[in-house]
Design an enzyme around this catalytic site. Structure first.
Site, PDB file in Angstrom:
ATOM      1  N   TYR A 159       0.805  -1.222   0.000  1.00 22.33           N
ATOM      2  CA  TYR A 159       0.000   0.000   0.000  1.00 22.33           C
ATOM      3  C   TYR A 159       0.844   1.281   0.000  1.00 22.33           C
ATOM      4  CZ  TYR A 159      -3.545   3.415   1.367  1.00 22.33           C
ATOM      5  OH  TYR A 159      -4.361   4.522   1.419  1.00 22.33           O
ATOM      6  N   LYS A 163       0.978   4.229  -3.024  1.00 22.59           N
ATOM      7  CA  LYS A 163       0.649   5.653  -2.861  1.00 22.59           C
ATOM      8  C   LYS A 163       1.869   6.538  -3.148  1.00 22.59           C
ATOM      9  CE  LYS A 163      -3.754   5.220  -1.816  1.00 22.59           C
ATOM     10  NZ  LYS A 163      -4.824   5.698  -2.702  1.00 22.59           N
TER      11      LYS A 163
HETATM   12  N1  LIG Z   1      -9.491   5.529   5.286  1.00 23.58           N
HETATM   13  C1  LIG Z   1      -8.267   6.020   5.466  1.00 23.58           C
HETATM   14  O1  LIG Z   1      -7.760   6.115   6.612  1.00 23.58           O
HETATM   15  C2  LIG Z   1      -7.455   6.508   4.296  1.00 23.58           C
HETATM   16  C3  LIG Z   1      -6.299   7.236   4.567  1.00 23.58           C
HETATM   17  C4  LIG Z   1      -5.531   7.720   3.512  1.00 23.58           C
HETATM   18  C5  LIG Z   1      -5.940   7.483   2.211  1.00 23.58           C
HETATM   19  N2  LIG Z   1      -7.071   6.758   1.972  1.00 23.58           N
HETATM   20  C6  LIG Z   1      -7.476   6.572   0.577  1.00 23.58           C
HETATM   21  O2  LIG Z   1      -8.760   7.126   0.401  1.00 23.58           O
HETATM   22  C7  LIG Z   1      -9.432   6.475  -0.696  1.00 23.58           C
HETATM   23  C8  LIG Z   1     -10.827   6.075  -0.257  1.00 23.58           C
HETATM   24  O3  LIG Z   1     -10.687   5.191   0.846  1.00 23.58           O
HETATM   25  P1  LIG Z   1     -11.866   4.878   1.887  1.00 23.58           P
HETATM   26  O4  LIG Z   1     -11.227   4.927   3.228  1.00 23.58           O
HETATM   27  O5  LIG Z   1     -13.066   5.693   1.605  1.00 23.58           O
HETATM   28  O6  LIG Z   1     -12.093   3.339   1.530  1.00 23.58           O
HETATM   29  P2  LIG Z   1     -13.369   2.386   1.423  1.00 23.58           P
HETATM   30  O7  LIG Z   1     -14.469   2.851   2.318  1.00 23.58           O
HETATM   31  O8  LIG Z   1     -12.804   1.018   1.596  1.00 23.58           O
HETATM   32  O9  LIG Z   1     -13.835   2.610  -0.080  1.00 23.58           O
HETATM   33  C9  LIG Z   1     -13.008   2.216  -1.133  1.00 23.58           C
HETATM   34  C10 LIG Z   1     -13.749   2.485  -2.406  1.00 23.58           C
HETATM   35  O10 LIG Z   1     -12.913   2.088  -3.503  1.00 23.58           O
HETATM   36  C11 LIG Z   1     -13.718   1.303  -4.368  1.00 23.58           C
HETATM   37  N3  LIG Z   1     -12.965   0.396  -5.218  1.00 23.58           N
HETATM   38  C12 LIG Z   1     -12.102  -0.580  -4.871  1.00 23.58           C
HETATM   39  N4  LIG Z   1     -11.669  -1.232  -5.968  1.00 23.58           N
HETATM   40  C13 LIG Z   1     -12.281  -0.631  -7.029  1.00 23.58           C
HETATM   41  C14 LIG Z   1     -12.252  -0.839  -8.425  1.00 23.58           C
HETATM   42  N5  LIG Z   1     -11.529  -1.819  -8.991  1.00 23.58           N
HETATM   43  N6  LIG Z   1     -12.986  -0.014  -9.221  1.00 23.58           N
HETATM   44  C15 LIG Z   1     -13.740   0.975  -8.675  1.00 23.58           C
HETATM   45  N7  LIG Z   1     -13.838   1.196  -7.351  1.00 23.58           N
HETATM   46  C16 LIG Z   1     -13.104   0.402  -6.550  1.00 23.58           C
HETATM   47  C17 LIG Z   1     -14.650   0.548  -3.440  1.00 23.58           C
HETATM   48  O11 LIG Z   1     -15.721   0.000  -4.188  1.00 23.58           O
HETATM   49  P3  LIG Z   1     -16.543  -1.324  -3.727  1.00 23.58           P
HETATM   50  O12 LIG Z   1     -17.616  -0.826  -2.802  1.00 23.58           O
HETATM   51  O13 LIG Z   1     -17.056  -1.871  -5.023  1.00 23.58           O
HETATM   52  O14 LIG Z   1     -15.563  -2.234  -3.052  1.00 23.58           O
HETATM   53  C18 LIG Z   1     -15.051   1.680  -2.510  1.00 23.58           C
HETATM   54  O15 LIG Z   1     -16.048   2.487  -3.082  1.00 23.58           O
HETATM   55  C19 LIG Z   1      -8.542   5.304  -1.087  1.00 23.58           C
HETATM   56  O16 LIG Z   1      -7.773   5.657  -2.219  1.00 23.58           O
HETATM   57  C20 LIG Z   1      -7.622   5.138   0.122  1.00 23.58           C
HETATM   58  O17 LIG Z   1      -6.374   4.582  -0.226  1.00 23.58           O
HETATM   59  C21 LIG Z   1      -7.829   6.264   2.985  1.00 23.58           C
END
Ligand SMILES: NC(=O)c1ccc[n+]([C@@H]2O[C@H](COP(=O)([O-])OP(=O)(O)OC[C@H]3O[C@@H](n4cnc5c(N)ncnc54)[C@H](OP(=O)(O)O)[C@@H]3O)[C@@H](O)[C@H]2O)c1
Length: 232
Positions: A159, A163
Site C-alpha cells: 500500500y 501511494k
Molecule cells: N481511510 C483512510 O484512513 C485513508 C487514509 C488515507 C488514504 N485513503 C485513501 O482514500 C481512498 C478512499 O478510501 P476509503 O477509506 O473511503 O475506503 P473504502 O471505504 O474502503 O472505499 C473504497 C472504495 O474504492 C472502491 N474500489 C475498490 N476497488 C475498485 C475498483 N476496482 N474499481 C472501482 N472502485 C473500486 C470501493 O468499491 P466497492 O464498494 O465496489 O468495493 C469503494 O467504493 C482510497 O484511495 C484510500 O487509499 C484512505
C-alpha cells in the site's frame, strides 16, 4: 455547471465526496463497480443535487472506456476527475509478501488512476479549468514515513509503495499537463471500512478531497492535507 467524476463512490470518502459536491451545485458522476449500490443509497437518502451513478471499475479498460463515453454523451466535458478508488492489500510481513500481493493494489491504486485519467483526459481538456485529484495517503509519504513517530512502527509493503507511486504520478502529470491543476490529497486516518472504523470522521477525511476538487488556483503538482500543502 461544474462536472465531476468520482471513482470509488460506492462507500466511504468517495460516497461523501460525491454527495457533498452534488449538494454544492456540481453535476457528479458517482463511479462505482456496483452502481446499483449508489442508486440504492440515493433511494434511501436522496441528495439535494445532481448525482448520477456511473458503472466504473478502475481495473477494467472496457468499463473505464464505457464510463467516459457515457459521461461524454451526457455532459460533453469534465471539469474534475477525483481518483479516489483504493484498496489496502495485505499487511503480511516481508517474508510472506510476494509480487502477487502487489498486483491488485497496484492495479487499483496506480494503474486505475492512469486508466481513468487517460480515458477522461479529452473531456477534461474541454473544460475551462480542468482539475485532476488523486486521493493519496500519508502512508505513501517519505516525509511521514521517515519523520513522523506515528508511522515508525508501521511496516506495510504494497500500500505505501502504491501511494508513493501515485504521488510521483501527480508530479509527472502536473509537468506534462500544464493546463490541468493536479493535486494529491492525504485525507488522514479516516474511519471507513478501509481502516475498520479507526480514525477521524468520514466528513473530516473527505474535506480536503472536496476542497481540492473545488480549488481552481493551485499550484499544480503538490500534496495537500487538512492543513493545506504537505511535504512529500
Ligand atoms: N481511510 C483512510 O484512513 C485513508 C487514509 C488515507 C488514504 N485513503 C485513501 O482514500 C481512498 C478512499 O478510501 P476509503 O477509506 O473511503 O475506503 P473504502 O471505504 O474502503 O472505499 C473504497 C472504495 O474504492 C472502491 N474500489 C475498490 N476497488 C475498485 C475498483 N476496482 N474499481 C472501482 N472502485 C473500486 C470501493 O468499491 P466497492 O464498494 O465496489 O468495493 C469503494 O467504493 C482510497 O484511495 C484510500 O487509499 C484512505
Amino acid at each position: 455547471m461544474t462536472v465531476v467524476v468520482v471513482t470509488g463512490a460506492s462507500r466511504g470518502m468517495g460516497t461523501l465526496t460525491a454527495r457533498r459536491l452534488a449538494e454544492q451545485g456540481c453535476t457528479v458522476f458517482a463511479g462505482a463497480r456496483r452502481p446499483a449500490a449508489v442508486a440504492e443509497q440515493l433511494r434511501q437518502e436522496p441528495v439535494g443535487g445532481d448525482l448520477r451513478p456511473l458503472a466504473l471499475d478502475v481495473t477494467d479498460d472496457a468499463s473505464v472506456a464505457s464510463a467516459a463515453q457515457e459521461v461524454e454523451a451526457a455532459a460533453g466535458a469534465v471539469d474534475v476527475v477525483v481518483n479516489n478508488a483504493g484498496v489496502a492489500g495485505t499487511w503480511a510481513g516481508p517474508g510472506d509478501v510476494g509480487p502477487e500481493d502487489f498486483r491488485e493494489v497496484l492495479d487499483v491504486n496506480v494503474l486505475g488512476p492512469v486508466r481513468v485519467t487517460r480515458a477522461f483526459l479529452p473531456l477534461l481538456l474541454r473544460a475551462e479549468r480542468p482539475r485532476l485529484v488523486m486521493v493519496s495517503s500519508g502512508m505513501g509519504s517519505f516525509a511521514h514515513q521517515t519523520g513522523d513517530p506515528v508511522y515508525a512502527d508501521i511496516a506495510h509493503l504494497p500500500y505505501p509503495a502504491s501511494k508513493a507511486a501515485l504521488d510521483m504520478l501527480v508530479v509527472q502529470y502536473a509537468k506534462a499537463l500544464p493546463q490541468v491543476l493536479v493535486t494529491a490529497v492525504d485525507p488522514g486516518l479516516t474511519a471507513t471500512d478501509f481502516t475498520g472504523g479507526a480514525g477521524h470522521t468520514v466528513a473530516e477525511g473527505a474535506a480536503p478531497i472536496i476542497a481540492a476538487a473545488l480549488d481552481t488556483v493551485g499550484p499544480s503538482g503538490r500534496l495537500v492535507d487538512a492543513d493545506g500543502a504537505a511535504g512529500w
